[in-house]
Design an enzyme around this catalytic site. Structure first.
Site, PDB file in Angstrom:
ATOM      1  N   CYS A  48     -15.160   4.108 -10.767  1.00 10.98           N
ATOM      2  CA  CYS A  48     -14.329   3.450  -9.784  1.00 10.98           C
ATOM      3  C   CYS A  48     -14.377   1.957 -10.013  1.00 10.98           C
ATOM      4  O   CYS A  48     -15.130   1.462 -10.844  1.00 10.98           O
ATOM      5  CB  CYS A  48     -14.773   3.801  -8.376  1.00 10.98           C
ATOM      6  SG  CYS A  48     -16.340   3.109  -7.909  1.00 10.98           S
ATOM      7  N   GLY A 101     -16.940  17.692  -3.107  1.00 13.10           N
ATOM      8  CA  GLY A 101     -17.722  18.912  -3.297  1.00 13.10           C
ATOM      9  C   GLY A 101     -18.895  18.651  -4.219  1.00 13.10           C
ATOM     10  O   GLY A 101     -19.182  17.493  -4.553  1.00 13.10           O
ATOM     11  N   ARG A 136     -21.568  17.841  -6.978  1.00 18.90           N
ATOM     12  CA  ARG A 136     -21.596  16.893  -8.094  1.00 18.90           C
ATOM     13  C   ARG A 136     -20.519  15.810  -7.935  1.00 18.90           C
ATOM     14  O   ARG A 136     -20.022  15.613  -6.851  1.00 18.90           O
ATOM     15  CB  ARG A 136     -21.490  17.614  -9.437  1.00 18.90           C
ATOM     16  CG  ARG A 136     -22.434  18.830  -9.557  1.00 18.90           C
ATOM     17  CD  ARG A 136     -22.559  19.337 -10.968  1.00 18.90           C
ATOM     18  NE  ARG A 136     -23.359  18.406 -11.751  1.00 18.90           N
ATOM     19  CZ  ARG A 136     -24.685  18.453 -11.847  1.00 18.90           C
ATOM     20  NH1 ARG A 136     -25.347  19.396 -11.211  1.00 18.90           N
ATOM     21  NH2 ARG A 136     -25.358  17.592 -12.562  1.00 18.90           N
ATOM     22  N   THR A 147     -19.050  12.533  -7.069  1.00 20.59           N
ATOM     23  CA  THR A 147     -19.518  11.496  -6.150  1.00 20.59           C
ATOM     24  C   THR A 147     -20.574  12.064  -5.215  1.00 20.59           C
ATOM     25  O   THR A 147     -20.385  13.116  -4.624  1.00 20.59           O
ATOM     26  CB  THR A 147     -18.338  10.938  -5.342  1.00 20.59           C
ATOM     27  OG1 THR A 147     -17.399  10.388  -6.253  1.00 20.59           O
ATOM     28  CG2 THR A 147     -18.799   9.859  -4.380  1.00 20.59           C
ATOM     29  N   GLU A 206     -17.900  -5.565  10.031  1.00 21.18           N
ATOM     30  CA  GLU A 206     -17.687  -4.872  11.301  1.00 21.18           C
ATOM     31  C   GLU A 206     -17.248  -3.433  11.052  1.00 21.18           C
ATOM     32  O   GLU A 206     -16.806  -3.089   9.953  1.00 21.18           O
ATOM     33  CB  GLU A 206     -16.571  -5.582  12.074  1.00 21.18           C
ATOM     34  CG  GLU A 206     -16.942  -6.973  12.549  1.00 21.18           C
ATOM     35  CD  GLU A 206     -17.981  -6.927  13.648  1.00 21.18           C
ATOM     36  OE1 GLU A 206     -17.673  -6.378  14.725  1.00 21.18           O
ATOM     37  OE2 GLU A 206     -19.105  -7.430  13.429  1.00 21.18           O
ATOM     38  N   ASP A 210     -22.503  12.980   0.565  1.00 21.48           N
ATOM     39  CA  ASP A 210     -21.730  14.213   0.399  1.00 21.48           C
ATOM     40  C   ASP A 210     -22.631  15.401   0.748  1.00 21.48           C
ATOM     41  O   ASP A 210     -23.582  15.697   0.026  1.00 21.48           O
ATOM     42  CB  ASP A 210     -21.229  14.319  -1.054  1.00 21.48           C
ATOM     43  CG  ASP A 210     -20.282  15.488  -1.248  1.00 21.48           C
ATOM     44  OD1 ASP A 210     -20.244  16.384  -0.366  1.00 21.48           O
ATOM     45  OD2 ASP A 210     -19.582  15.518  -2.280  1.00 21.48           O
ATOM     46  N   GLU A 218     -23.799  18.353  -1.612  1.00 24.87           N
ATOM     47  CA  GLU A 218     -24.834  18.224  -2.640  1.00 24.87           C
ATOM     48  C   GLU A 218     -26.108  18.864  -2.104  1.00 24.87           C
ATOM     49  O   GLU A 218     -26.294  18.963  -0.895  1.00 24.87           O
ATOM     50  CB  GLU A 218     -25.134  16.744  -2.942  1.00 24.87           C
ATOM     51  CG  GLU A 218     -23.940  15.874  -3.228  1.00 24.87           C
ATOM     52  CD  GLU A 218     -23.137  16.314  -4.432  1.00 24.87           C
ATOM     53  OE1 GLU A 218     -23.681  17.102  -5.246  1.00 24.87           O
ATOM     54  OE2 GLU A 218     -21.972  15.910  -4.551  1.00 24.87           O
ATOM     55  N   HIS A 248     -29.867   3.365  -3.458  1.00 27.83           N
ATOM     56  CA  HIS A 248     -28.692   2.823  -4.162  1.00 27.83           C
ATOM     57  C   HIS A 248     -27.594   2.469  -3.148  1.00 27.83           C
ATOM     58  O   HIS A 248     -27.055   1.355  -3.170  1.00 27.83           O
ATOM     59  CB  HIS A 248     -28.201   3.854  -5.174  1.00 27.83           C
ATOM     60  CG  HIS A 248     -26.917   3.491  -5.851  1.00 27.83           C
ATOM     61  ND1 HIS A 248     -26.867   2.960  -7.123  1.00 27.83           N
ATOM     62  CD2 HIS A 248     -25.620   3.576  -5.436  1.00 27.83           C
ATOM     63  CE1 HIS A 248     -25.609   2.726  -7.456  1.00 27.83           C
ATOM     64  NE2 HIS A 248     -24.825   3.098  -6.456  1.00 27.83           N
ATOM     65  N   GLU A 249     -27.302   3.391  -2.256  1.00 31.13           N
ATOM     66  CA  GLU A 249     -26.216   3.146  -1.295  1.00 31.13           C
ATOM     67  C   GLU A 249     -26.528   1.965  -0.373  1.00 31.13           C
ATOM     68  O   GLU A 249     -25.638   1.185  -0.039  1.00 31.13           O
ATOM     69  CB  GLU A 249     -25.944   4.399  -0.447  1.00 31.13           C
ATOM     70  CG  GLU A 249     -25.407   5.581  -1.243  1.00 31.13           C
ATOM     71  CD  GLU A 249     -24.183   5.255  -2.086  1.00 31.13           C
ATOM     72  OE1 GLU A 249     -23.341   4.438  -1.655  1.00 31.13           O
ATOM     73  OE2 GLU A 249     -24.080   5.798  -3.204  1.00 31.13           O
ATOM     74  N   HIS A 287     -25.427  -1.205  -1.690  1.00 31.25           N
ATOM     75  CA  HIS A 287     -24.015  -1.487  -1.388  1.00 31.25           C
ATOM     76  C   HIS A 287     -23.864  -1.963   0.058  1.00 31.25           C
ATOM     77  O   HIS A 287     -23.166  -2.940   0.340  1.00 31.25           O
ATOM     78  CB  HIS A 287     -23.160  -0.238  -1.574  1.00 31.25           C
ATOM     79  CG  HIS A 287     -23.070   0.242  -2.994  1.00 31.25           C
ATOM     80  ND1 HIS A 287     -22.880  -0.610  -4.051  1.00 31.25           N
ATOM     81  CD2 HIS A 287     -23.108   1.507  -3.518  1.00 31.25           C
ATOM     82  CE1 HIS A 287     -22.822   0.112  -5.173  1.00 31.25           C
ATOM     83  NE2 HIS A 287     -22.964   1.390  -4.874  1.00 31.25           N
ATOM     84  N   HIS A 300     -22.126  -2.615  -8.256  1.00 27.38           N
ATOM     85  CA  HIS A 300     -22.870  -1.961  -9.323  1.00 27.38           C
ATOM     86  C   HIS A 300     -23.360  -2.973 -10.355  1.00 27.38           C
ATOM     87  O   HIS A 300     -22.786  -4.049 -10.504  1.00 27.38           O
ATOM     88  CB  HIS A 300     -22.004  -0.891  -9.993  1.00 27.38           C
ATOM     89  CG  HIS A 300     -21.909   0.359  -9.163  1.00 27.38           C
ATOM     90  ND1 HIS A 300     -20.854   1.225  -9.235  1.00 27.38           N
ATOM     91  CD2 HIS A 300     -22.755   0.863  -8.238  1.00 27.38           C
ATOM     92  CE1 HIS A 300     -21.060   2.222  -8.385  1.00 27.38           C
ATOM     93  NE2 HIS A 300     -22.208   2.020  -7.766  1.00 27.38           N
TER      94      HIS A 300
HETATM   95  C1  0D3 Z   1     -22.440   8.183  -7.447  1.00 18.74           C
HETATM   96  O1  0D3 Z   1     -22.118   9.130  -6.765  1.00 18.74           O
HETATM   97  C2  0D3 Z   1     -22.866   6.880  -6.841  1.00 18.74           C
HETATM   98  C3  0D3 Z   1     -24.194   7.061  -6.133  1.00 18.74           C
HETATM   99  C4  0D3 Z   1     -25.403   6.727  -6.928  1.00 18.74           C
HETATM  100  C5  0D3 Z   1     -25.394   6.028  -8.127  1.00 18.74           C
HETATM  101  C6  0D3 Z   1     -26.599   5.716  -8.756  1.00 18.74           C
HETATM  102  C7  0D3 Z   1     -27.808   6.097  -8.210  1.00 18.74           C
HETATM  103  C8  0D3 Z   1     -27.809   6.825  -7.045  1.00 18.74           C
HETATM  104  C9  0D3 Z   1     -26.615   7.142  -6.401  1.00 18.74           C
HETATM  105  C10 0D3 Z   1     -21.788   6.488  -5.868  1.00 18.74           C
HETATM  106  S1  0D3 Z   1     -21.920   4.853  -5.224  1.00 18.74           S
HETATM  107  N1  0D3 Z   1     -22.427   8.216  -8.784  1.00 18.74           N
HETATM  108  C11 0D3 Z   1     -21.987   9.371  -9.552  1.00 18.74           C
HETATM  109  C12 0D3 Z   1     -23.154  10.202  -9.974  1.00 18.74           C
HETATM  110  O2  0D3 Z   1     -24.169   9.678 -10.402  1.00 18.74           O
HETATM  111  C13 0D3 Z   1     -21.191   8.967 -10.779  1.00 18.74           C
HETATM  112  N2  0D3 Z   1     -22.982  11.538  -9.854  1.00 18.74           N
HETATM  113  C14 0D3 Z   1     -23.998  12.504 -10.198  1.00 18.74           C
HETATM  114  C15 0D3 Z   1     -24.270  12.648 -11.623  1.00 18.74           C
HETATM  115  O3  0D3 Z   1     -25.289  13.222 -11.972  1.00 18.74           O
HETATM  116  N3  0D3 Z   1     -23.448  12.149 -12.507  1.00 18.74           N
HETATM  117 ZN    ZN Z   2     -22.857   2.995  -6.204  1.00 21.53          ZN
HETATM  118 CA    CA Z   3     -19.850  15.331  -4.579  1.00 20.90          CA
END
Ligand code: 0D3
Ligand code: ZN
Ligand code: CA
Ligand code: ZN
Length: 487
Positions: A97, A181, A183, A185, A194, A203, A206, A223-224, A227, A233
Site C-alpha cells: 500500500c 480474511g 492472511r 492484511t 480526532e 483482522d 487471523e 507495529h500498529e 502507526h 513504514h
Molecule cells: C500487514 O498486515 C501490516 C501489519 C504488520 C506489519 C509488520 C509487522 C507486524 C504487522 C499492516 S500495517 N502486513 C502484511 C503482512 O505482513 C503485508 N501479512 C502477513 C504475512 O505473513 N505476509
Molecule cells: Zn504497517
Molecule cells: Ca487478513
C-alpha cells in the site's frame, strides 16, 4: 480523518473500470502512450486516495485525479507535479500500500502526533482466539515498547471514547478499509488525530496468539501502535515498522534502533522513567516492605551493585535489579540496563529469583509467594503459588534459584537454607532443606541470585560473586558483581 493517513498492507490489485478519456493530460511525457499505466494509476488512486466517505460509482474527473495524484506524490515523497511521470508509476507498482520506502523510518504527511503525553486506549472488542487477559497483556506490552523510548504514558480505559480504540473486526467494519480474511492484511491503524485517528483494528479472521504460531498479537500490535503514534513504514528490515510481519518475542523485546529514532523524532527522548510498575492483582496486599534504600540509578556504574535475580535465557544472561534488567550476550559486549517493563510484564519488577531449564525451554520467575512460567516463547501470564514446588506454607518468598543441568535439579535458596527440586519428578528431593553454607563450602549463608554458566555455578551475594566448583566442592574464584555487567 484523511484517507491517506490509514496504513495497511493491501496487496496491489486491479479492477478494470473504464474512466475518463482525458487521460493523456496526466502523462508527463507526450510520447508516453501507456494506457495500461493510466488505468493502473486510476485504479490505484481510486483505491488508496479516494475519499470513501463519498458514495462510490461517481464519475472521476481528470481534475480530481490529478489532485489525487498530487496527494499521492506528496505522500510518497515524490515531486507533487500531478503528472503521471515514471517515478510515480514505479511507486504505484510497488506491491504494497502507499506507504513509502525511501527513508528508513517515516512519518505521515503533516507529521500528525499526539499533543498530550497521556494517551488513552481502550480495547473495545476482543478476539475469540485468545483469552482476554492475554489480549490485555499483549496490548499492554506493545504500548510499553513505545513508552520506554518516548515521553508517552498510556492510560487504559474500559468505557467511553479513548484516543486509541482497539478492536478486532472482520471484512467490512465501517471505515472503508474492509479486511480480507485470513492472511494478507493483518491489521491497520490510523495516524494520530480526532475520531478514527489512532484507532487500531485487527483482522479477526487471523489466528491471533501469544506464541510463535498464527500471528503473534504482541508483534502486530507493537507495529500498529507505531502507526497510531505517527510512524509510517520503514525500509529498515530490522525495524518493527518494516511493512511485513516477522514474529517478535515479547519476552526480552526491545524496540529496534530505527524505531527508537523514528518515535523520538516526533516526541523526543524519554527523560524520566515510565510510571511505577504495579503489583500483580493476585498478590496479597501486605508484603513485608524491603528496607528503604536510596533510589537506585542504573546508569551509574555502582561498584557495589547487587542483583535480585540472575538467569540464563536463550543465548542471554539476564540480571534483574528492582525495575531494571541487563541483557548480556554470552560474549560480553556493552551491557546496558533496560526497564523490566520493556521486556517483561511490569509485574516482574523486583523479582526475587529466576531460573531456566534449557531442555524444556521453560523459565520461571519468582516474586513473593508467586511464580510465573514462560514456555518457549510465551509467558503463561497466570501466576501460581510457590507452594506448587513443595515449599511449606510458611515460605513466602525465595531468594535465588538455579537449575543444574547435570543433575536435572533446581536449587532454591531461602534465607540460609537451600532446597533441591527434581525437575523430572516435579518433587523436592528428600533431605532438604539444608544449610547453604554446609552444602556449599565457602559461599555465604545468604545468596541473592544464582546461575549456571558453562557448567559452573555462580552464587551472587551482595557485591561479590562466588564461582563454585562441584568437583572440588569449593569456591574457586570470587569476582565483583559489578564486573558482570561490564563495570
Ligand atoms: C500487514 O498486515 C501490516 C501489519 C504488520 C506489519 C509488520 C509487522 C507486524 C504487522 C499492516 S500495517 N502486513 C502484511 C503482512 O505482513 C503485508 N501479512 C502477513 C504475512 O505473513 N505476509
Ligand atoms: Zn504497517
Ligand atoms: Ca487478513
Ligand atoms: Zn478498520
Amino acid at each position: 480523518m484523511e484517507v491517506d493517513h490509514i496504513v495497511c498492507s493491501l496487496m496491489f490489485f486491479v479492477i478494470s473500470i473504464v474512466h475518463s478519456s482525458a487521460a493523456p493530460a496526466l502523462f508527463a511525457g507526450q510520447r508516453t502512450e501507456n494506457w495500461k499505466n493510466f488505468y493502473m494509476a486510476q485504479e490505484y488512486l481510486d483505491k488508496y486516495y479516494e475519499d470513501h466517505t463519498q458514495p462510490i460509482g461517481m464519475l472521476t474527473s481528470t481534475d480530481s485525479m490529478s489532485t489525487k495524484l498530487r496527494k499521492m506524490q506528496a505522500f510518497l515523497g515524490l515531486q507533487a507535479s500531478g503528472k503521471l511521470d515514471s517515478a510515480t508509476i514505479q511507486a504505484m507498482k510497488q506491491p504494497r500500500c502507499g506507504v513509502p520506502d525511501v527513508a528508513r523510518y517515516r512519518h505521515f504527511p503533516g507529521k500528525p502526533k499526539w499533543e498530550q503525553s497521556a494517551v488513552t486506549y481502550r480495547i473495545k472488542k476482543y478476539t475469540s482466539s485468545m483469552h482476554r487477559a492475554d489480549v490485555d497483556t499483549a496490548i499492554d506490552l506493545a504500548l510499553k515498547a513505545w513508552s520506554e523510548a518516548a515521553p508517552l504514558n498510556f492510560a487504559k480505559m474500559t468505557s467511553g471514547e479513548a484516543d486509541i480504540m482497539v478492536s478486532f473486526e472482520v471484512r467490512d467494519h465501517g471505515d472503508s478499509y474492509p479486511f480480507d480474511g485470513p492472511r494478507g492484511t493483518l491489521a491497520h491503524a490510523f495516524a494520530p488525530g480526532e475520531g478514527l485517528g489512532g484507532d487500531t483494528h485487527f483482522d479477526d479472521e487471523e489466528r491471533w496468539t501469544m506464541g510463535i504460531n498464527g500471528f503473534n498479537l504482541f508483534t502486530v500490535a507493537a507495529h500498529e501502535f507505531g502507526h497510531a503514534l505517527g510512524l509510517g513504514h520503514s525500509t529498515d528490515p530490522t525495524s518493527l515498522m518494516y511493512p511485513t510481519y516477522k514474529y517478535q518475542n515479547p519476552i526480552g523485546y526491545r524496540l529496534p534502533q530505527d524505531d527508537v529514532k523514528g518515535i523520538q523524532s516526533l516526541y523526543g527522548p524519554r527523560k524520566q522513567a515510565p510510571e511505577k510498575p504495579q503489583f500483580p492483582p493476585q498478590q496479597p496486599p501486605q508484603q513485608p516492605p524491603k528496607q528503604p534504600s536510596p533510589p537506585f540509578n542504573p546508569t551509574i556504574c555502582d561498584p557495589n551493585i547487587s542483583f535480585d535475580a540472575v538467569t540464563v535465557l536463550g543465548k542471554e544472561l539476564l540480571f534483574f535489579k528492582e525495575r531494571y534488567v541487563w541483557h548480556r550476550q554470552t560474549q560480553l559486549t556493552s551491557v546496558k540496563p533496560n526497564f523490566i517493563s520493556s521486556s517483561f510484564p511490569h509485574l516482574m519488577a523486583n523479582v526475587d529469583a529466576a531460573y531456566n531449564v534449557p531442555d524444556t525451554g521453560n523459565a520461571y520467575f519468582f516474586k513473593g509467594p508467586y511464580y510465573w512460567k514462560t514456555t518457549g516463547n510465551q509467558i503463561l501470564w497466570q501466576s501460581h503459588p510457590i507452594s506448587d514446588f513443595g515449599f511449606d506454607s510458611n515460605i513466602h518468598q525465595v531468594d535465588a534459584a538455579v537449575y543444574m543441568k547435570e543433575t536435572g535439579t533446581t536449587l532454591f535458596f531461602v534465607g540460609n537454607l537451600c532446597y533441591s527440586y527434581n525437575e523430572e519428578k516435579q518433587k523436592m528431593e528428600k533431605g532438604y532443606p539444608k544449610k547453604t553454607d554446609e552444602e556449599f563450602a565457602g559461599i555465604p549463608s545468604k545468596v541473592d541470585a544464582a546461575a549456571e554458566v558453562n557448567g559452573s555455578l555462580y552464587f551472587f551475594s551482595g557485591s561479590k560473586v562466588y564461582k563454585y566448583d562441584n568437583e572440588a566442592e569449593d569456591v574457586v574464584s570470587v569476582t565483583k558483581t559489578s564486573s558482570w555487567i561490564g563495570c
